[in-house]
Design an enzyme around this catalytic site. Structure first.
Site, short mmCIF file in Angstrom:
data_model
loop_
_atom_site.label_atom_id
_atom_site.label_comp_id
_atom_site.label_asym_id
_atom_site.label_seq_id
_atom_site.Cartn_x
_atom_site.Cartn_y
_atom_site.Cartn_z
N LEU A 193 32.04 23.64 8.94
CA LEU A 193 33.46 23.66 8.62
C LEU A 193 33.99 25.09 8.59
CD1 LEU A 193 33.86 20.95 5.84
CD2 LEU A 193 34.05 20.71 8.31
N MET B 181 40.83 32.26 1.52
CA MET B 181 42.01 32.66 2.27
C MET B 181 42.89 31.46 2.58
SD MET B 181 41.21 35.92 4.66
CE MET B 181 40.44 35.06 6.02
N HIS C 198 35.41 24.50 1.17
CA HIS C 198 36.02 25.15 0.00
C HIS C 198 35.96 24.22 -1.21
CE1 HIS C 198 38.30 27.18 3.39
NE2 HIS C 198 37.83 28.23 2.72
N ARG D 288 39.25 28.09 10.91
CA ARG D 288 39.61 28.38 12.30
C ARG D 288 39.30 27.22 13.24
NH1 ARG D 288 38.09 33.84 10.56
NH2 ARG D 288 39.86 35.24 10.91
N GLY E 255 30.28 30.78 0.15
CA GLY E 255 29.52 29.97 1.09
C GLY E 255 28.49 30.78 1.85
#
Length: 273
Positions: A181, A27, A34, A184, A144
């Protein structure tokens, strides 16, 4: 690296791919977690496609859809540095039509924990991933382990729909202080970041108890809850890999999960045992 804005561009790119294709759905607001997924896909595949899409169907009314962090320029740079072949920025109006059928998450996996607190969330996740899997037709997709329940639901969906696709789970990436991590985390001020560490410390407490041969779930959850004070806690849970509550930790078949609010920001963390 190619930047793709439409489904037709993705289909054309995919048609010209030779060898294996890895897919990393995100996202956006990319961070080192990521990046680890993208790098793993690059290592294991001839081509890697990253999608960046704040998917509206997985947000509930009142959640942070409108303020979810977005950074198209920065995200593109991270994808390029990690070696991605292409990044796909779809448009919601192109991804979703009117009165289309829902792809429903399996009830037995999606009715507890995150599913109970965010009803419909996993339906939205499964819905958009079905679309992405059909558009991109990857050989492997990377997720993840921090979103443990989501990962399990996706694996179940792929199995039930006989998709010719390997789901690759990837380890949680943490800050040096242990904080998992999350995009947000950007919502948190300095004082709140200190409180956010209570989640990872509760997970570490559970890990240390298990190493000391304490396997009773109630005792472990009580110790974790003490670590989390004074946060507003949504749940502390100990389940097996089918997300069924268990009374005692089963080594190799247990996930310990926590969800709590730091100020107005909801964070999650977990430990796979």
């Amino acid at each position: 690296m190619q930047i793709l804005k439409s489904i037709s561009e993705v289909l054309e790119f995919r048609k010209n791919c030779t060898g294996s294709v890895g897919f990393v759905p995100t996202m956006g607001a990319l961070h080192a977690g990521h990046a680890s997924l993208i790098k793993k896909s690059v290592e294991q595949n001839d081509n890697t496609i990253v999608s960046i899409f704040v998917n509206p169907t997985q947000f509930l009314p009142g959640e942070d859809l409108d303020k979810y962090p977005r950074n198209e320029v920065g995200d593109t740079k991270i994808c390029e540095l990690c070696g991605a072949s292409a990044v796909f920025f779809p448009d919601a109006n192109e991804m979703y039509g009117k009165d289309e059928p829902l792809i429903l998450a399996p009830k037995e996996l999606s009715s507890s924990l995150e599913g109970a607190l965010r009803p419909g969330h996993f339906d939205g996740v499964c819905r958009v991933l079905n679309k992405f899997f059909n558009i991109i037709r990857p050989d492997r997709a990377y997720f993840g382990k921090k979103d443990a329940q989501q990962l399990t639901i996706i694996q179940n969906m792929v199995k039930n729909f006989f998709m010719n696709l390997e789901i690759v789970p990837c380890e949680i990436v943490r800050e040096s202080d242990g904080l998992a991590l999350s995009s947000r985390n950007s919502y948190l001020g300095d004082d709140e970041l200190c409180y956010a560490l209570k989640l990872s410390r509760s997970i570490m407490k559970a890990s240390n108890l298990i190493k000391a041969n304490e396997l009773n779930a109630l005792k472990i959850k009580a110790a974790m809850s003490e670590c989390l004070e004074p946060l507003k806690v949504d749940y502390v849970a100990i389940v097996n890999r089918n997300f069924e509550p268990i009374e005692n930790v089963e080594l190799g078949n247990t996930i310990i999960l926590v969800a709590a609010y730091v100020g107005k920001t909801r964070l999650i963390d977990n430990l796979w045992v």
